[in-house]
Design a protein around this motif. Structure first.
Motif, PDB file in Angstrom:
ATOM      1  N   VAL A 120       0.826  -1.200   0.000  1.00 10.45           N
ATOM      2  CA  VAL A 120       0.000   0.000   0.000  1.00 10.45           C
ATOM      3  C   VAL A 120       0.868   1.262   0.000  1.00 10.45           C
ATOM      4  O   VAL A 120       0.604   2.214  -0.739  1.00 10.45           O
ATOM      5  CB  VAL A 120      -0.959  -0.028   1.211  1.00 10.45           C
ATOM      6  N   ILE A 121       1.932   1.235   0.797  1.00 11.90           N
ATOM      7  CA  ILE A 121       2.835   2.398   0.817  1.00 11.90           C
ATOM      8  C   ILE A 121       3.489   2.562  -0.550  1.00 11.90           C
ATOM      9  O   ILE A 121       3.577   3.663  -1.085  1.00 11.90           O
ATOM     10  CB  ILE A 121       3.908   2.246   1.917  1.00 11.90           C
ATOM     11  N   GLY A 122       3.901   1.423  -1.123  1.00 10.12           N
ATOM     12  CA  GLY A 122       4.549   1.451  -2.429  1.00 10.12           C
ATOM     13  C   GLY A 122       3.645   2.020  -3.509  1.00 10.12           C
ATOM     14  O   GLY A 122       4.104   2.642  -4.461  1.00 10.12           O
ATOM     15  N   LYS A 123       2.349   1.794  -3.396  1.00  7.82           N
ATOM     16  CA  LYS A 123       1.398   2.258  -4.414  1.00  7.82           C
ATOM     17  C   LYS A 123       1.034   3.725  -4.237  1.00  7.82           C
ATOM     18  O   LYS A 123       0.223   4.270  -4.984  1.00  7.82           O
ATOM     19  CB  LYS A 123       0.136   1.387  -4.343  1.00  7.82           C
ATOM     20  N   LYS A 124       1.587   4.337  -3.214  1.00  7.13           N
ATOM     21  CA  LYS A 124       1.343   5.769  -2.946  1.00  7.13           C
ATOM     22  C   LYS A 124      -0.146   6.099  -2.862  1.00  7.13           C
ATOM     23  O   LYS A 124      -0.620   7.060  -3.488  1.00  7.13           O
ATOM     24  CB  LYS A 124       1.999   6.628  -4.033  1.00  7.13           C
ATOM     25  N   VAL A 125      -0.890   5.315  -2.103  1.00  8.89           N
ATOM     26  CA  VAL A 125      -2.306   5.633  -1.952  1.00  8.89           C
ATOM     27  C   VAL A 125      -2.441   6.687  -0.849  1.00  8.89           C
ATOM     28  O   VAL A 125      -1.539   6.908  -0.054  1.00  8.89           O
ATOM     29  CB  VAL A 125      -3.148   4.391  -1.608  1.00  8.89           C
ATOM     30  N   ASP A 126      -3.612   7.350  -0.840  1.00  5.35           N
ATOM     31  CA  ASP A 126      -3.838   8.381   0.168  1.00  5.35           C
ATOM     32  C   ASP A 126      -4.671   7.855   1.322  1.00  5.35           C
ATOM     33  O   ASP A 126      -4.566   8.308   2.447  1.00  5.35           O
ATOM     34  CB  ASP A 126      -4.564   9.569  -0.479  1.00  5.35           C
ATOM     35  N   THR A 127      -5.557   6.892   0.995  1.00  3.34           N
ATOM     36  CA  THR A 127      -6.485   6.412   2.005  1.00  3.34           C
ATOM     37  C   THR A 127      -6.644   4.895   1.881  1.00  3.34           C
ATOM     38  O   THR A 127      -6.604   4.359   0.781  1.00  3.34           O
ATOM     39  CB  THR A 127      -7.870   7.070   1.802  1.00  3.34           C
ATOM     40  N   VAL A 128      -6.812   4.237   3.012  1.00  8.65           N
ATOM     41  CA  VAL A 128      -7.100   2.799   3.013  1.00  8.65           C
ATOM     42  C   VAL A 128      -8.490   2.588   3.607  1.00  8.65           C
ATOM     43  O   VAL A 128      -8.793   3.144   4.669  1.00  8.65           O
ATOM     44  CB  VAL A 128      -6.055   2.032   3.853  1.00  8.65           C
ATOM     45  N   LEU A 129      -9.320   1.816   2.918  1.00  9.38           N
ATOM     46  CA  LEU A 129     -10.611   1.430   3.475  1.00  9.38           C
ATOM     47  C   LEU A 129     -10.566  -0.064   3.785  1.00  9.38           C
ATOM     48  O   LEU A 129     -10.206  -0.861   2.922  1.00  9.38           O
ATOM     49  CB  LEU A 129     -11.755   1.684   2.479  1.00  9.38           C
ATOM     50  N   THR A 130     -10.922  -0.447   4.995  1.00 14.73           N
ATOM     51  CA  THR A 130     -10.864  -1.863   5.350  1.00 14.73           C
ATOM     52  C   THR A 130     -11.814  -2.158   6.509  1.00 14.73           C
ATOM     53  O   THR A 130     -12.411  -1.230   7.084  1.00 14.73           O
ATOM     54  CB  THR A 130      -9.423  -2.275   5.709  1.00 14.73           C
ATOM     55  N   GLY A 131     -11.938  -3.438   6.838  1.00 15.79           N
ATOM     56  CA  GLY A 131     -12.781  -3.806   7.963  1.00 15.79           C
ATOM     57  C   GLY A 131     -12.060  -3.539   9.273  1.00 15.79           C
ATOM     58  O   GLY A 131     -12.503  -2.765  10.121  1.00 15.79           O
ATOM     59  N   GLU A 158     -19.685   9.394   4.425  1.00 11.43           N
ATOM     60  CA  GLU A 158     -20.599   8.644   5.284  1.00 11.43           C
ATOM     61  C   GLU A 158     -19.863   7.675   6.202  1.00 11.43           C
ATOM     62  O   GLU A 158     -20.466   6.998   7.023  1.00 11.43           O
ATOM     63  CB  GLU A 158     -21.613   7.870   4.418  1.00 11.43           C
ATOM     64  N   LEU A 159     -18.561   7.553   6.009  1.00  7.70           N
ATOM     65  CA  LEU A 159     -17.802   6.615   6.845  1.00  7.70           C
ATOM     66  C   LEU A 159     -17.248   7.351   8.059  1.00  7.70           C
ATOM     67  O   LEU A 159     -16.819   8.499   7.962  1.00  7.70           O
ATOM     68  CB  LEU A 159     -16.686   5.978   6.026  1.00  7.70           C
ATOM     69  N   LYS A 160     -17.261   6.653   9.181  1.00  6.33           N
ATOM     70  CA  LYS A 160     -16.966   7.365  10.432  1.00  6.33           C
ATOM     71  C   LYS A 160     -15.583   7.077  11.053  1.00  6.33           C
ATOM     72  O   LYS A 160     -14.891   7.979  11.489  1.00  6.33           O
ATOM     73  CB  LYS A 160     -18.053   7.026  11.475  1.00  6.33           C
ATOM     74  N   ASN A 161     -15.190   5.805  11.100  1.00  4.56           N
ATOM     75  CA  ASN A 161     -13.975   5.473  11.867  1.00  4.56           C
ATOM     76  C   ASN A 161     -12.706   5.848  11.108  1.00  4.56           C
ATOM     77  O   ASN A 161     -12.020   5.002  10.561  1.00  4.56           O
ATOM     78  CB  ASN A 161     -13.931   3.978  12.175  1.00  4.56           C
ATOM     79  N   LYS A 186       2.035   6.994   9.577  1.00  2.00           N
ATOM     80  CA  LYS A 186       3.357   7.616   9.557  1.00  2.00           C
ATOM     81  C   LYS A 186       3.783   7.902   8.114  1.00  2.00           C
ATOM     82  O   LYS A 186       4.566   8.797   7.839  1.00  2.00           O
ATOM     83  CB  LYS A 186       4.375   6.683  10.198  1.00  2.00           C
ATOM     84  N   ASN A 187       3.283   7.085   7.186  1.00  5.79           N
ATOM     85  CA  ASN A 187       3.625   7.281   5.784  1.00  5.79           C
ATOM     86  C   ASN A 187       2.586   8.122   5.045  1.00  5.79           C
ATOM     87  O   ASN A 187       2.474   8.055   3.823  1.00  5.79           O
ATOM     88  CB  ASN A 187       3.808   5.933   5.089  1.00  5.79           C
ATOM     89  N   GLY A 188       1.807   8.836   5.802  1.00  7.67           N
ATOM     90  CA  GLY A 188       0.882   9.784   5.188  1.00  7.67           C
ATOM     91  C   GLY A 188      -0.398   9.170   4.642  1.00  7.67           C
ATOM     92  O   GLY A 188      -1.012   9.706   3.731  1.00  7.67           O
ATOM     93  N   ILE A 189      -0.777   8.004   5.176  1.00 10.04           N
ATOM     94  CA  ILE A 189      -1.986   7.350   4.673  1.00 10.04           C
ATOM     95  C   ILE A 189      -3.079   7.370   5.745  1.00 10.04           C
ATOM     96  O   ILE A 189      -2.845   7.025   6.898  1.00 10.04           O
ATOM     97  CB  ILE A 189      -1.678   5.901   4.249  1.00 10.04           C
ATOM     98  N   LYS A 190      -4.248   7.810   5.310  1.00 15.85           N
ATOM     99  CA  LYS A 190      -5.402   7.870   6.197  1.00 15.85           C
ATOM    100  C   LYS A 190      -6.089   6.498   6.195  1.00 15.85           C
ATOM    101  O   LYS A 190      -6.150   5.847   5.163  1.00 15.85           O
ATOM    102  CB  LYS A 190      -6.345   8.922   5.605  1.00 15.85           C
ATOM    103  N   ILE A 191      -6.588   6.064   7.352  1.00 20.27           N
ATOM    104  CA  ILE A 191      -7.213   4.738   7.395  1.00 20.27           C
ATOM    105  C   ILE A 191      -8.653   4.841   7.872  1.00 20.27           C
ATOM    106  O   ILE A 191      -8.940   5.523   8.858  1.00 20.27           O
ATOM    107  CB  ILE A 191      -6.470   3.798   8.358  1.00 20.27           C
ATOM    108  N   VAL A 192      -9.525   4.138   7.147  1.00 18.89           N
ATOM    109  CA  VAL A 192     -10.914   4.078   7.570  1.00 18.89           C
ATOM    110  C   VAL A 192     -11.244   2.628   7.861  1.00 18.89           C
ATOM    111  O   VAL A 192     -11.095   1.759   6.993  1.00 18.89           O
ATOM    112  CB  VAL A 192     -11.850   4.616   6.463  1.00 18.89           C
ATOM    113  N   THR A 193     -11.665   2.334   9.080  1.00 15.91           N
ATOM    114  CA  THR A 193     -11.996   0.951   9.434  1.00 15.91           C
ATOM    115  C   THR A 193     -13.508   0.786   9.582  1.00 15.91           C
ATOM    116  O   THR A 193     -14.262   1.742   9.463  1.00 15.91           O
ATOM    117  CB  THR A 193     -11.327   0.556  10.758  1.00 15.91           C
ATOM    118  N   GLY A 194     -13.927  -0.445   9.835  1.00 13.75           N
ATOM    119  CA  GLY A 194     -15.348  -0.736  10.016  1.00 13.75           C
ATOM    120  C   GLY A 194     -16.117  -0.648   8.709  1.00 13.75           C
ATOM    121  O   GLY A 194     -17.333  -0.480   8.697  1.00 13.75           O
ATOM    122  N   VAL A 195     -15.411  -0.789   7.586  1.00 13.62           N
ATOM    123  CA  VAL A 195     -16.052  -0.671   6.277  1.00 13.62           C
ATOM    124  C   VAL A 195     -16.572  -2.034   5.834  1.00 13.62           C
ATOM    125  O   VAL A 195     -15.892  -3.045   6.013  1.00 13.62           O
ATOM    126  CB  VAL A 195     -15.049  -0.146   5.224  1.00 13.62           C
TER     127      VAL A 195
END
Lengths: 265, 174
Positions: free
Chosen positions: A58-69, A105-108, A81-90
């Motif tokens: 994910v860091i290698g792909k230079k994404v800005d945000t991660v959506l996951t459970g 609409e996502l909260k966490n 730390k690598n500048g990626i925002k994380i959204v959980t509970g998706v």
């Protein structure tokens, strides 16, 4: 803006993967155009380092945000730390998840710069437990083959005579080194096996030149792994690298033993 | 883009694959025992001796594994690759190779990514070859070959991988 969604399949319709580290795929979606590409998660199939490999990808792909459970605190720490925002509970499918995210609409959401409270006792314990667990796994993965190698050497010790071995390793330093490099090139796998084999060869009177060549070529040249290397890094690179490394193993063996003997006095 | 199928191997299959080799060898032992029992016993004793030799170093290996897993991980390695210019790039890819753990094929996807982003062939080769230096296996290596040999070999190997990496880079240039 690129959004990585952990997913069970490679498509926009695939379900969101419930664990960041072990989901089968990452679908990386462009927030503006909704164009996407998908990557298998190397951590989903590998025996070791799962989770961390997902972080690397994910860091290698230079994404800005991660959506996951769910995402472990350690992974979260590395990502933010690598500048990626994380959204959980998706949950739901990838497309819906991104759509919801776009509509806020996502909260966490864990923002960039969030530091996991790494110095609290509890997290230290978790980190230690995690390290312990992956060490046990790496160790257990290494043991069966090592046991097999040791048993095999025992067999050879009992059945093979010095004369038989000296048919291959004649005592001529140059030829023996080349043979050693060939031997090490064929085999691959954990280098600890090459140390055990090398140690036994020494006891049989095989020269240190040859044994060093075995040890170096064991890791750097891998005939068994060439197909995998070709498919990952290209034919030209894989072939050139292995050939050059074969000669490097011979050169390293020569220089090592010469220096080793030189500094004896 | 990357349509390679994920190969999720169930743990049972993996376990079978892992123990296949030792089990095969044990079967050879069984066979040998029926034909030449005294040879089989001698072989078994000889294996036992080797096990005794490596058991203590292996204990240290485990401790080192825990330490390495605790303080280093692939996320650091990505950072190493982030800056790749001149001497710094060489040192960093060499260091990344040395501290990278696990089988090399686990690293292929990452290496491909880096290459697609334009990382130099020479640095890729240095990374792969530097994996010959394995800090956590040093206890076993020292117990077999002695400290002086291990130090010399490590230094020469690190130098050799850089030279080989450079040559690989030149020869595999498109």
């Amino acid at each position: 803006m690129k959004i990585a969604v952990s997913a069970e399949g490679p498509y926009l319709e695939s379900e969101v993967g419930q664990r960041f580290g072990t989901s089968k795929y990452f679908v990386i979606v462009d927030k503006e155009t909704m164009s996407f590409e998908s990557m298998p998660n190397p951590g989903a199939s590998s025996a070791s380092g799962s989770g961390v490999q997902a972080i690397v990808l994910v860091i290698g792909k230079k994404v800005d945000t991660v959506l996951t459970g769910y995402c472990s605190p350690t992974a979260m720490g590395h990502l933010t730390k690598n500048g990626i925002k994380i959204v959980t509970g998706v949950d739901g499918n990838v497309y819906e998840a991104v759509a919801k995210y776009k509509k806020s609409e996502l909260k966490n959401i864990t923002e960039v710069g969030h530091k996991p409270d790494s110095w609290t006792g509890e997290n230290n314990r978790t980190a230690l437990a995690g390290a312990f667990k992956s060490s046990v796994r790496q160790f257990v993965n290494l043991l069966p083959t090592l046991a097999g190698v040791v048993l095999l050497i025992g067999l050879l010790n009992a059945l093979m005579s010095k004369e038989l071995l000296s048919l291959v390793f004649s005592g001529d330093a140059v030829f023996d080194t080349i043979w050693g490099a060939c031997f090490g090139s064929i085999f691959a796998g954990n280098p600890v096996n090459s140390y055990v084999i090398g140690g036994e060869l020494l006891e049989y009177g095989v020269s240190l030149f040859a044994v060093t060549a075995v040890i170096v070529a064991w890791v750097t040249v891998g005939l068994v792994q060439i197909p995998a290397e070709i498919s990952a890094l290209g034919r030209k690179f894989a072939v050139v690298r292995n050939i050059v490394s074969f000669f490097m193993a011979i050169a390293v063996a020569g220089v090592t033993v010469l220096v080793f003997n030189f500094i004896r006095w | 883009m990357n349509k390679k199928k994920s190969k999720k191997i169930p743990w049972k299959k993996r376990a079978i694959r892992l123990i296949l080799f030792p089990v095969l060898i044990l079967m050879v032992y069984g066979f040998l025992f029926t034909v030449m029992p005294e040879k089989a016993i001698a072989a078994f004793k000889s294996s036992g001796r080797i096990f005794l030799n490596i058991i203590i170093p292996l204990g240290f290996v485990f401790i080192l594994l825990v330490v390495f897993n605790l303080f280093l991980n692939p996320a650091h390695i990505v950072k190493f690759f982030g800056k790749k210019s001149g001497i710094k790039g060489i040192m960093l890819s060499s260091a990344a190779g040395i501290i990278s753990m696990g089988p090399v094929y686990a690293w292929y996807p990452l290496l491909r990514e880096l290459r697609e982003k334009g990382a130099a062939n020479s640095l890729m080769a240095i990374f792969i070859n530097s994996r010959a230096v394995k800090p956590f296996l040093l206890p076993v290596m020292i117990s077999y070959f002695g400290l002086r040999y291990v130090i010399v070999l490590t230094v020469v190997t690190m130098t050799g991988t850089i030279v080989a990496g450079y040559i690989t880079g030149v020869l595999s240039r498109d």
